[in-house]
Design a protein around this motif. Structure first.
Motif, short mmCIF file in Angstrom:
data_model
loop_
_atom_site.label_atom_id
_atom_site.label_comp_id
_atom_site.label_asym_id
_atom_site.label_seq_id
_atom_site.Cartn_x
_atom_site.Cartn_y
_atom_site.Cartn_z
N GLN A 115 0.84 -1.21 0.00
CA GLN A 115 0.00 0.00 0.00
C GLN A 115 0.87 1.25 0.00
OE1 GLN A 115 -2.14 -0.98 3.51
NE2 GLN A 115 -3.94 -1.70 2.40
N ALA A 116 1.93 1.20 0.80
CA ALA A 116 2.81 2.37 0.87
C ALA A 116 3.48 2.60 -0.48
CB ALA A 116 3.85 2.18 1.95
N ARG A 117 3.91 1.52 -1.11
CA ARG A 117 4.57 1.65 -2.41
C ARG A 117 3.63 2.19 -3.47
NH1 ARG A 117 7.23 -3.76 -2.94
NH2 ARG A 117 9.35 -3.50 -2.23
N MET A 118 2.38 1.72 -3.41
CA MET A 118 1.40 2.13 -4.41
C MET A 118 0.93 3.56 -4.18
SD MET A 118 0.34 -0.89 -5.98
CE MET A 118 -1.39 -0.66 -6.28
N GLY A 119 1.28 4.12 -3.04
CA GLY A 119 0.84 5.48 -2.77
C GLY A 119 -0.58 5.53 -2.24
N THR A 120 -1.07 4.43 -1.64
CA THR A 120 -2.43 4.49 -1.10
C THR A 120 -2.43 4.61 0.43
OG1 THR A 120 -2.53 2.08 -1.11
CG2 THR A 120 -3.51 3.21 -2.99
N LEU A 121 -1.29 5.00 0.97
CA LEU A 121 -1.22 5.23 2.42
C LEU A 121 -0.78 6.66 2.67
CD1 LEU A 121 0.67 2.48 4.46
CD2 LEU A 121 -1.71 3.18 4.64
N ASP A 122 -1.37 7.30 3.67
CA ASP A 122 -0.90 8.64 4.03
C ASP A 122 0.07 8.60 5.19
OD1 ASP A 122 -2.28 10.28 2.18
OD2 ASP A 122 -4.14 9.78 3.23
N LEU A 123 -0.15 7.65 6.11
CA LEU A 123 0.71 7.60 7.29
C LEU A 123 1.07 6.17 7.62
CD1 LEU A 123 -1.36 10.26 9.05
CD2 LEU A 123 1.12 10.36 9.15
N LEU A 124 2.34 5.95 7.88
CA LEU A 124 2.81 4.62 8.24
C LEU A 124 3.62 4.72 9.53
CD1 LEU A 124 3.34 1.63 7.76
CD2 LEU A 124 5.15 2.25 6.16
N TYR A 125 3.16 4.04 10.57
CA TYR A 125 3.82 4.09 11.87
C TYR A 125 4.76 2.90 12.03
CZ TYR A 125 0.67 7.77 13.46
OH TYR A 125 0.01 8.96 13.61
N MET A 126 5.96 3.16 12.53
CA MET A 126 6.92 2.09 12.75
C MET A 126 7.70 2.33 14.03
SD MET A 126 8.59 1.91 8.98
CE MET A 126 9.20 0.28 8.74
N ALA A 127 8.12 1.23 14.68
CA ALA A 127 9.01 1.36 15.83
C ALA A 127 10.42 1.60 15.30
CB ALA A 127 8.97 0.08 16.66
N PRO A 128 11.27 2.32 16.05
CA PRO A 128 12.59 2.67 15.52
C PRO A 128 13.43 1.46 15.14
CG PRO A 128 12.42 3.18 17.87
CD PRO A 128 11.05 2.88 17.39
N GLU A 129 13.37 0.39 15.95
CA GLU A 129 14.22 -0.77 15.65
C GLU A 129 13.81 -1.40 14.32
OE1 GLU A 129 12.56 -0.25 18.35
OE2 GLU A 129 11.15 -1.88 18.82
N ARG A 130 12.52 -1.35 14.02
CA ARG A 130 12.02 -1.92 12.77
C ARG A 130 12.45 -1.03 11.59
NH1 ARG A 130 8.97 -6.17 10.25
NH2 ARG A 130 8.22 -6.67 12.34
N ASP A 162 13.16 7.71 29.84
CA ASP A 162 12.54 7.03 28.69
C ASP A 162 13.56 6.71 27.61
OD1 ASP A 162 10.01 7.10 29.76
OD2 ASP A 162 9.57 9.08 28.95
N PHE A 163 14.84 6.77 27.94
CA PHE A 163 15.87 6.58 26.92
C PHE A 163 15.70 5.24 26.18
CE2 PHE A 163 20.29 4.95 26.01
CZ PHE A 163 20.43 5.69 24.83
N ARG A 164 15.72 5.30 24.85
CA ARG A 164 15.63 4.09 24.02
C ARG A 164 16.82 4.10 23.07
NH1 ARG A 164 10.33 1.35 24.21
NH2 ARG A 164 10.75 0.85 22.06
N PRO A 165 17.78 3.19 23.29
CA PRO A 165 18.99 3.20 22.47
C PRO A 165 18.71 3.23 20.97
CG PRO A 165 19.15 1.58 24.22
CD PRO A 165 17.79 2.15 24.31
N ASP A 166 17.62 2.58 20.53
CA ASP A 166 17.32 2.56 19.10
C ASP A 166 17.13 3.96 18.51
OD1 ASP A 166 17.33 -0.18 18.52
OD2 ASP A 166 15.49 -0.39 19.69
N TYR A 167 16.69 4.88 19.36
CA TYR A 167 16.47 6.23 18.85
C TYR A 167 17.77 6.86 18.34
CZ TYR A 167 11.56 7.36 19.49
OH TYR A 167 10.21 7.43 19.33
N LEU A 168 18.89 6.43 18.93
CA LEU A 168 20.17 7.02 18.51
C LEU A 168 20.44 6.74 17.04
CD1 LEU A 168 22.37 6.16 21.63
CD2 LEU A 168 21.41 8.38 21.00
N GLY A 169 19.98 5.58 16.57
CA GLY A 169 20.21 5.19 15.19
C GLY A 169 19.46 6.06 14.19
#
Ligand code: ADP
Ligand code: ZN
Length: 632
Positions: A115-130, A162-169
């Protein structure tokens, strides 16, 4: 998983597309604070750091540009629960949103990616590690990306809890996707966190948007601990019967004990802490969100991403870690803008315990020093005779008026003593010793106590040595804490945490200003003004008065009270059917407006705050039917 709307978003013929989206999808008439400025800035391709209090409306700042710009807006969000909630709420508004996290199987993930590739999504939520997995970055580079929004951006700060090491990436985004706007958003606004966000996320060229941090609907109150359970019970019984709220405790065992005790006392309470079985924890959180009137008793593990708008109180039975944590935790109350309470009980035993925690931690000495100073600011807040809101807002860099009329010290002023001379002595001592020492040493100088440090720095020969013998060490501690809390002294957080003078110190030193310190330590009394306010609230508890039922006014009150209950049940029912919390259907602010306006047509209903096109289409008829059944 609820399928993503397949239909294309309608075009925006209006001259002001951002406003058109605000109306059509969110059902709001005007932008709040600087939402408009952020949106315009991002629409022009700029990066932004957005600091707004909880409930301030950060989400729209990236949601609307993501809908308007070509491609999908990628939202980095730290918690699965948080992204599921946001996506659920967006879909209720007819917005094409999805998330990718570990709760999806691989088939569902590919569906979303397509859906994201086709342009039929406006918002996509993801966790930083993903997001940072190589495969994800590869996929992203094949998509049109409208923007990156990094939510809860303070998770990048190693200072915060609330430090999350993944955020550093997330630094990688700046290199890999140059030219795509990036926004960092948070409700934590102290200066060190702010500069860490800018630095670590490579947002040096972004525009900084700082909102006023005031939450005027929250009433701040502090009570000295005096049988805290009883204090809590009185507070709940007298002011919050049937309301949803959070009670914070310091330890897991205290959480369990308090929750159990509350249940015994007849309250609808549930425990929450990191030591509970995952399933139970999740279930308790869901019950808090989905049912009404649940009290959650929790450690600080509970809260981030709790988006429940109708939390009517946050009570702290123990001291929080710092004023930042306190503001963030209490900020979870009253997100719907209706009156809410922040109630804190504190005692010296808390202070001792927290000091031990800090000393016993493995952190380096410099960090421990700063933690101690942060604790000082918090105690200063508790001890102060000044307006609580003023202290909080000053701490976050605002310049608030001296009184707010919605905190305990404003509503029931406490006994004070004229502290000008003491304050001048304290400030002079800071100055004479070179603006780099902590409270303990400064007090030794003031009270003329010899120590190794005094000798080493020859502080027995300066003019402030021994000029403060009229106060005890404890009294001086309180003076310093109150000076820090009221912004007359600053903590040098970048250095070793010593105290230094600031702009506000000058008028005090010159005697152009007065200052009063808190004398008594009595628990604040219940507030008269507040009770009146509460009477105006519509709650499902309130039964209409029966003896004057014949007057037209009273029959309207009857109808409104019934309609309120019926609308609430409708939302609970619809929420259940769709697996979302009731306030996703309509929140209390919207329901209140519906009840007071009692609209008769879809068009009128559509004018109400929070009723966008999608909700009007899905629930409009049902609401109108309910209203008409109560009108006759
Ligand atoms: P936060 O800053 O905590 O992320 P949200 O974005 O969740 O806040 O918004 C908090 C509440 O304010 C939500 O219920 C949202 O619908 C409402 N809100 C946001 N912007 C506006 C606006 N312009 N007009 C009216 N309500 C708004
Ligand atoms: Zn006040």
């Amino acid at each position: 998983m609820i399928p993503v709307m397949a239909e294309q978003a309608p075009p925006f013929p209006e001259s002001d597309p951002a406003k058109a989206i605000l109306r059509r999808y969110f059902g709001f008439e005007t932008f709040r604070g600087f939402q408009r400025e952020v949106i315009d800035h991002v629409m022009q391709g700029g990066d932004a750091v957005v600091l707004m209090p909880t409930g301030g409306g950060k989400s729209l700042c990236y949601q609307i540009p993501a809908m308007l710009r070509r491609g999908v807006g990628i939202v980095v969000s730290p918690l699965i629960a948080l992204m599921q909630d946001q996506v659920g709420a967006l879909r209720q508004n007819g917005i094409r949103a999805a998330f990718i996290n570990s709760s999806l199987n691989s088939g569902e993930v590919s569906q979303v990616i397509n859906q994201a590739r086709m342009g039929t999504l406006d918002l996509l939520y993801m966790a930083p590690e993903r997001l940072l997995m190589e495969s994800s970055l590869g996929l992203l580079s094949q998509m049109n990306i409208a923007l990156f929004a990094i939510d809860e951006a303070h998770c990048v700060s190693q200072w915060g809890h609330d430090f999350r090491p993944d955020y550093l990436g997330l630094t990688a985004l700046a290199d890999q996707f140059p030219g795509i706007p990036r926004l960092a958003l948070t409700a934590t606004a102290d200066a060190p966190t702010r500069s860490e966000i800018i630095h670590r996320l490579r947002l040096e060229n972004s525009r900084l948007f700082i909102a006023g941090f005031d939450r005027p609907n929250i009433q701040y109150r502090v009570a000295i601990k005096d049988n805290p359970k009883k204090q809590l019970k009185t507070f709940l019984k007298n002011e919050h019967a049937g309301n949803a709220g959070i009670v914070y405790c310091l330890s897991r065992s205290k959480v369990e004990e308090t929750a159990y005790w509350l249940v015994e006392q007849g309250f609808n309470a549930l425990p929450y802490h990191a030591g509970l079985d995952n399933g139970i924890r999740r279930q308790n959180q869901e019950r808090f969100l989905f049912e009404s009137g649940i009290i959650i008793v929790a450690t600080i593990a509970f809260g981030m991403g709790i988006d429940k708008p109708d939390v009517r109180f946050v009570a702290h039975l123990d001291l929080p870690k710092s004023l930042e944590s306190y503001y963030q935790e209490t900020g979870r109350a009253g997100r719907d803008g209706l009156p809410a309470d922040a109630f804190l009980t504190y005692g010296l035993e808390d202070v001792v315990l927290l000091r031990k925690f800090i000393d016993g931690s493995k952190a380096e000495e410099r960090i421990k020093q700063i933690e101690h100073r942060k604790l000082d600011s918090l105690i200063g807040y508790c001890e102060s005779a000044e307006c609580r809101r003023r202290i909080l807002l000053t701490y976050f860099g605002d310049n608030p008026p001296p009184t707010c009329n919605n905190c305990d010290t404003c509503l029931t002023p406490v006994a004070t003593w004229d502290g000008l001379v003491a304050a001048q002595k304290a400030l002079s001592c800071v100055y004479r010793t070179g603006q780099r020492f902590g409270t303990a040493h400064l007090i030794d100088v003031l009270t003329g106590k010899m120590s190794e440090k005094i000798t080493r720095f020859s502080h027995h020969s300066i003019s402030t040595f021994g000029i403060g013998k009229e106060l005890t060490t404890n009294q001086w501690r309180s003076v310093f804490r109150q000076l820090i809390a009221s912004g007359y002294l600053e903590i040098d957080v970048e250095g070793h945490g010593g105290l230094r003078l600031c702009e506000a110190s000058r008028p005090l030193l010159r005697g152009e200003k007065t200052i009063f310190f808190r004398m008594d330590a009595d628990a604040p009394k219940p507030m008269a003004q507040k009770k009146e306010k509460k009477k105006e609230r519509i709650t499902d508890k309130k039964e209409p008065i029966t003896d004057t039922a014949s007057s037209p006014l009273t029959s309207r009150v009857y109808a409104q009270s019934g309609l309120w209950k019926a609308l609430r049940s409708m939302c609970v029912e619809l929420g259940k059917q769709q697996g979302v919390p009731p306030f996703f259907i309509f929140n209390d602010t919207t329901l209140r407006e519906i009840v007071s306006a009692m609209p008769t047509t879809l068009e009128q209903l559509g004018q109400i705050h929070g009723v966008g096109t999608n909700k009007l289409k899905n629930y409009g008829q049902q609401v109108l039917q309910l209203i008409s059944s109560f009108r006759s």
